[in-house]
Motif scaffolding. Structure first.
Motif, short mmCIF file in Angstrom:
data_model
loop_
_atom_site.label_atom_id
_atom_site.label_comp_id
_atom_site.label_asym_id
_atom_site.label_seq_id
_atom_site.Cartn_x
_atom_site.Cartn_y
_atom_site.Cartn_z
N UNK A 1 0.79 -1.23 0.00
CA UNK A 1 0.00 0.00 0.00
C UNK A 1 0.82 1.28 0.00
N UNK A 2 2.05 1.22 0.44
CA UNK A 2 2.80 2.47 0.51
C UNK A 2 4.26 2.24 0.12
N UNK A 3 4.51 2.15 -1.18
CA UNK A 3 5.88 1.88 -1.62
C UNK A 3 6.87 2.93 -1.12
N UNK A 4 6.40 4.18 -0.99
CA UNK A 4 7.31 5.24 -0.55
C UNK A 4 7.82 4.95 0.87
N UNK B 1 7.86 2.09 2.19
CA UNK B 1 8.65 0.86 2.15
C UNK B 1 10.11 1.15 1.84
N UNK B 2 10.32 2.17 1.00
CA UNK B 2 11.70 2.54 0.68
C UNK B 2 12.41 3.02 1.94
N UNK B 3 11.67 3.78 2.77
CA UNK B 3 12.28 4.34 3.96
C UNK B 3 12.50 3.27 5.03
N UNK B 4 11.44 2.48 5.30
CA UNK B 4 11.51 1.55 6.43
C UNK B 4 11.88 0.14 6.03
N UNK B 5 11.69 -0.18 4.75
CA UNK B 5 11.80 -1.57 4.29
C UNK B 5 13.02 -2.31 4.78
N UNK B 6 14.20 -1.71 4.58
CA UNK B 6 15.41 -2.44 4.93
C UNK B 6 15.54 -2.68 6.42
N UNK B 7 14.86 -1.85 7.21
CA UNK B 7 15.05 -1.96 8.66
C UNK B 7 14.14 -3.00 9.30
N UNK B 8 13.00 -3.26 8.64
CA UNK B 8 12.02 -4.13 9.30
C UNK B 8 12.56 -5.52 9.64
N UNK B 9 13.24 -6.22 8.71
CA UNK B 9 13.72 -7.55 9.08
C UNK B 9 14.68 -7.52 10.26
#
Lengths: 203, 197
Positions: free
Chosen positions: B98-101, B103-111
């Motif tokens: 729903x929010x690719x933008x 995801x770019x910011x938080x994506x790498x940190x979530x795992x």
């Protein structure tokens, strides 16, 4: 697959060359948190040695039947099982220590050392070397923690294992049992060790 | 806990007096690894705060509505870890969809967060201290903000000291630990403002 290293080699690596705390900077959380009293530190170290050794051995035993896709999850669950055993044992036999360590026993699950050994060694080696590797790394962790705790308890409370050893004129350095000193002592430790022995093959 | 402490007090205490990083040492691993740039540490901090507040509430519900009634308290470690891992996975998928933008910011940190001991530690603390639901959420949210504050401040200091003449053996993790120690020392100035245990 390379031939699994011998016991002597494993212990040398775990205790010195690749000491998890000093060389790989793993497991710092609990290294800082539980080192204000020697007794707690000793119990914590034993708990970690047990967990690392047993979970490494188990991960290694199951390494051929674990699907790679869920490998991490399986490892976490194996580790969690052993931590639960440790936690229940502590509550039963050493309720005071268990209360003081509080959440840090449970936090062994997320201790990077346990996971790191499972992932870095046990998945590609037979059970017995994995077990020894777990013991060695746990002991390496324990040795550093005991040293830090020795300094902090001696200067901060004037005691060792709760026994008063400092002379009467000694004024306790209260700061040493407070959180900031944990950072200072461990930082100084890193300094001494790194100046003494140049990093050999460390990442 | 004897008297009920208001969630607001817990929220405030979790940020300043009982900073989860500087007084409980939770999340030190990623603290030392990530805190090189203010930008990335703020990103990680935002992700941690969100997950921490949400899983604190979630774990509280699971613990008191599921584990306690069925007398499965001894399984709490496994259950809490699974709840956190599942939540992180779910959030990652939702954000991606729903929010690719974002995801770019938080994506790498979530795992990374699944193995962050701060999240797990908060869940254990709220059980040990017998917080109510609101207190738990306040504690998670405040703890996350406090963690973000500490990591962003350290990143700022590290950027400044990058070119400073640090003794050779102290370069890297050594000086970072000492810096963190000084920060913990300065945070001790807040103690006494709010009392919480």
């Amino acid at each position: 697959m390379a031939k699994p290293p011998g016991a002597r080699e494993i212990f040398r690596k775990g205790l010195f060359d690749e000491n998890p705390v000093l060389r790989q900077i793993l497991g710092i959380c609990s290294a800082l948190a539980v080192t204000n009293l020697l007794l707690n530190t000793a119990i914590m170290s034993l708990a970690l040695i047990f967990t690392t050794a047993m979970s490494s051995a188990t991960v290694s035993l199951l390494r051929d039947v674990t699907p790679p896709r869920v490998r991490m999850m399986v490892q976490v669950l194996i580790i969690a099982c052993y931590v639960i055993i440790v936690d229940i044992a502590l509550q039963a036999w050493l309720p005071d220590v268990s209360r003081q360590l509080g959440p840090y026993v449970g936090l062994i699950i997320t201790n990077c050392i346990v996971m790191g050994r499972a992932e870095g060694f046990a998945v590609s080696n037979p059970p017995l070397p994995s077990f020894l590797d777990g013991v060695a790394c746990g002991a390496g962790y324990g040795a550093v923690l005991m040293a830090v705790a020795f300094i902090r308890e001696l200067t901060g409370a004037g005691t060792l294992f709760g026994l008063h050893v400092m002379p009467g004129w000694w004024v306790n350095w209260t700061i040493m049992v407070m959180p900031p000193a944990a950072f200072f002592v461990l930082g100084t430790f890193l300094w001494v060790v790194n100046s003494r022995t140049p990093k050999a093959g460390a990442k | 806990m004897g008297t009920p402490v208001s969630p607001g007090v817990i929220f405030f205490a979790a940020i300043f007096t009982n900073n989860i990083l500087l007084s409980n040492f939770l999340g030190t691993c990623s603290f030392l690894a990530i805190s090189r740039e203010i930008r990335s540490s703020l990103g990680l901090g935002a992700a941690v705060t969100f997950v921490m507040a949400a899983t604190a509430g979630l774990n509280h519900l699971v613990y008191y509505k599921l584990l306690v009634p069925f007398d499965l308290v001894h399984l709490r470690y496994i259950v809490i870890i699974v709840v956190i891992a599942a939540f992180v996975q779910l959030v990652e998928m939702l954000i991606e969809r729903y929010s690719p933008a974002l995801h770019v910011v938080l994506g790498v940190f979530l795992p990374l967060i699944t193995v962050n001991c701060a999240i797990f530690g908060v869940a254990l603390f709220l059980i040990i201290r017998e917080y109510s639901f609101l207190q738990a959420v306040a504690y998670g949210f405040g703890g996350g903000l406090g963690w973000t504050l500490a990591i962003a401040a350290l990143a700022g200091i590290r950027q400044k000291t990058k070119n400073a003449p640090v003794p050779k053996g102290l370069v890297g993790p050594g000086i970072t630990l000492v810096t963190a120690g000084l920060m913990a020392l300065s945070f001790m100035a807040f103690s006494g403002m709010v009392q919480m245990q």
